[in-house]
Design a protein around this motif. Structure first.
Motif, short mmCIF file in Angstrom:
data_model
loop_
_atom_site.label_atom_id
_atom_site.label_comp_id
_atom_site.label_asym_id
_atom_site.label_seq_id
_atom_site.Cartn_x
_atom_site.Cartn_y
_atom_site.Cartn_z
N ARG A 55 -11.16 2.57 8.23
CA ARG A 55 -10.04 1.48 7.88
C ARG A 55 -8.80 2.16 7.79
O ARG A 55 -8.62 3.30 7.23
CB ARG A 55 -10.47 0.85 6.46
N THR A 56 -7.97 1.62 8.36
CA THR A 56 -6.52 1.63 8.59
C THR A 56 -5.80 0.45 8.04
O THR A 56 -6.19 -0.80 8.27
CB THR A 56 -5.82 2.23 9.54
N THR A 57 -4.28 0.57 7.57
CA THR A 57 -3.35 -0.41 7.66
C THR A 57 -2.15 -0.11 7.78
O THR A 57 -1.74 1.02 7.34
CB THR A 57 -3.76 -1.21 6.19
N TYR A 58 -1.01 -0.97 8.45
CA TYR A 58 0.21 -0.53 8.66
C TYR A 58 1.19 -1.63 8.07
O TYR A 58 0.76 -2.73 8.10
CB TYR A 58 0.19 -0.43 10.13
N THR A 59 2.36 -1.22 8.04
CA THR A 59 3.44 -2.14 7.65
C THR A 59 3.87 -2.87 8.90
O THR A 59 3.70 -2.08 9.91
CB THR A 59 4.74 -1.66 7.08
N LYS A 63 3.90 -1.38 13.50
CA LYS A 63 2.49 -1.68 14.31
C LYS A 63 2.87 -1.48 15.69
O LYS A 63 3.69 -1.96 16.29
CB LYS A 63 2.03 -2.89 13.60
N THR A 105 -1.52 0.29 -0.29
CA THR A 105 -0.10 0.26 0.01
C THR A 105 0.82 0.35 -1.03
O THR A 105 2.09 0.42 -0.59
CB THR A 105 0.06 -1.25 0.78
#
Length: 123
Positions: A55-59, A63, A105
């Motif tokens: 799992r990853t997440t970006y602002t 992106k 985050t």
């Protein structure tokens, strides 16, 4: 006690690329992340990755240009930055959480921080 060794950074022209690295040691970690702080601004979230799983997440602003990854065999977190722009200029910090959430985050969710490394992008 967790030891953190942050490296990478430097100066590039717009459109260039850099890679940041951060080696952790000392205990089991969960969410890993990158933050940055530009002059006169508050520290902001850049990207997060789960130490276990994919799992990853970006602002939104990074992106498609930045990629967060990690190598569990060497306990190292990476941030590959491409197509850098002047607005990416900041001190970049790696961070890790020992609390169990896969990604995070907010800086309050992290327990361990790198010393910071300067990234400067000229136009």
């Amino acid at each position: 006690q967790v030891q953190v060794e942050e490296s990478g950074g430097g100066s590039v022209q717009a459109g260039g690329a850099l890679q940041l690295s951060c080696k952790f040691s000392g205990r089991t970690l969960f969410a890993m992340g990158w933050f940055r702080q530009a002059p006169g601004k508050e520290r902001e979230f850049v990207a997060s990755i789960a130490w276990f799983g994919s799992r990853t997440t970006y602002t939104d602003s990074v992106k498609g240009r930045f990629t967060i990854s990690r190598d569990n065999d060497v306990n190292t977190l990476y941030l590959q930055m491409r197509n850098l722009q002047p607005e990416d200029t900041a001190v970049y910090y790696c961070a890790a959480s020992g609390r169990g959430a896969p990604v995070a985050t907010r800086d309050s969710e992290y327990d361990y921080w790198g010393q910071g490394t300067q990234v400067t992008v000229s136009s």
